[in-house]
Design an enzyme around this catalytic site. Structure first.
Site, PDB file in Angstrom:
ATOM      1  CB  CYS A 100      -0.783   0.322   1.136  1.00 14.75           C
ATOM      2  SG  CYS A 100      -0.845   0.606   2.542  1.00 14.75           S
ATOM      3  CD  GLU A 101      -1.050   5.541  -3.694  1.00 19.49           C
ATOM      4  OE1 GLU A 101      -0.315   5.131  -4.734  1.00 19.49           O
ATOM      5  OE2 GLU A 101      -1.573   6.418  -4.045  1.00 19.49           O
ATOM      6  CG  HIS A 102      -1.961   5.496   1.902  1.00 18.36           C
ATOM      7  ND1 HIS A 102      -3.823   4.999   1.753  1.00 18.36           N
ATOM      8  CD2 HIS A 102      -2.273   6.388   0.890  1.00 18.36           C
ATOM      9  CE1 HIS A 102      -4.203   5.246   0.072  1.00 18.36           C
ATOM     10  NE2 HIS A 102      -3.112   6.073  -0.193  1.00 18.36           N
ATOM     11  CG  HIS A 103       0.193   3.137   6.316  1.00 21.96           C
ATOM     12  ND1 HIS A 103      -0.990   2.658   5.741  1.00 21.96           N
ATOM     13  CD2 HIS A 103      -0.480   3.771   6.734  1.00 21.96           C
ATOM     14  CE1 HIS A 103      -2.037   3.778   6.096  1.00 21.96           C
ATOM     15  NE2 HIS A 103      -1.500   3.904   7.335  1.00 21.96           N
ATOM     16  CD  GLN A 141      -8.212  -4.796  -2.988  1.00 25.81           C
ATOM     17  OE1 GLN A 141      -7.704  -4.197  -1.906  1.00 25.81           O
ATOM     18  NE2 GLN A 141      -8.990  -5.109  -3.526  1.00 25.81           N
ATOM     19  CG  HIS A 169      -5.271  -3.263   2.271  1.00 24.54           C
ATOM     20  ND1 HIS A 169      -5.000  -2.667   1.254  1.00 24.54           N
ATOM     21  CD2 HIS A 169      -6.731  -4.350   1.593  1.00 24.54           C
ATOM     22  CE1 HIS A 169      -6.028  -2.132   0.731  1.00 24.54           C
ATOM     23  NE2 HIS A 169      -6.590  -3.723   0.325  1.00 24.54           N
ATOM     24  CB  CYS A 171      -1.845  -0.504   6.663  1.00 30.22           C
ATOM     25  SG  CYS A 171      -2.979  -0.359   5.058  1.00 30.22           S
TER      26      CYS A 171
HETATM   27 ZN    ZN Z   1      -2.259   1.351   3.648  1.00 29.27          ZN
END
Ligand code: ZN
Length: 209
Positions: A100-103, A141, A169, A171
């Site tokens: 995931c690109e956020h975490h 996703q 996920h 995260c």
């Molecule tokens: Zn994430």
């Protein structure tokens, strides 16, 4: 230049060699960043268990983001064939792993890919490879699902493509944001699958079997 660590093997997924030999160098700059990260986390990069961790993490990151160095054309090569088939083709339960690109934490699950050929079909094993091209990047996703569908459309120009992805996920799971067993489902419909409700429901019946 960064070495790419993923190797393709015919007829299967490519595998990563993430071991670290004593004294091995891989990507000095990336390894140094990871060493600094360990220090920042109040760890001791010189202790036995961590001594080769920067090298292993560099290799792992390289492998897990190997999609940036790949194109759909590279992985499909000449595996698109002329065929008088107009019936729906479904490849079910394709395992995929992404970040995931956020975490920068993994999300992973299964993809179902269907298409309605227009005189062109693709080698079935290539469908999983196409997904890996986009999964091995920093992703969300929804975008991963759309990119896989668009790539299938581009490579074969079929009457339609459907991609459904179901993923867990880390995260969310590790932070306790969601119940441990929940998963996210995304879909991308192109062509006939978008326009025709009967085609969609035929797909859903076949996937549920
Ligand atoms: Zn994430």
């Amino acid at each position: 230049m960064k070495k790419r660590n993923s190797t393709f093997s015919e007829g299967g997924h490519y595998a990563a060699d993430l071991d670290a030999a004593p004294g091995e160098r891989y990507d000095a700059e990336l390894e140094e960043l990871i060493r600094k990260l360990l220090l920042r986390l109040k760890e001791d990069p010189e202790r036995e268990g961590l001594r080769r961790t920067p090298l292993r993490v560099a290799k792992a990151l390289d492998f897990l983001t190997g999609g940036y160095g790949m194109t759909v054309q590279d992985v499909v090569r000449d595996a698109v064939f002329e065929e008088q088939c107009e019936e729906m083709v479904i490849v079910k339960d394709i395992e995929f792993y992404s970040l995931c690109e956020h975490h920068v934490l993994p999300f992973f699950g299964k993809a179902h890919v269907a298409y309605l050929p227009d005189r062109k079909v693709i080698g079935l094993s290539k469908v999983a490879r196409i997904i890996d091209v986009f999964a091995r990047r920093l992703q969300v996703q929804e975008r991963l699902t759309n990119q896989a569908a668009d790539a299938m459309m581009e490579i074969m120009q079929p009457h339609g493509v459907a991609v459904i992805m179901e993923a867990s996920h880390l995260c969310m799971m590790m932070r306790g944001v969601q119940k441990q067993n929940s998963s996210a489902i995304t879909s991308a419909m192109r062509g006939t699958f978008r326009e025709n409700a009967r085609t969609r429901s035929e797909l859903m019946d076949l996937i549920r079997r």
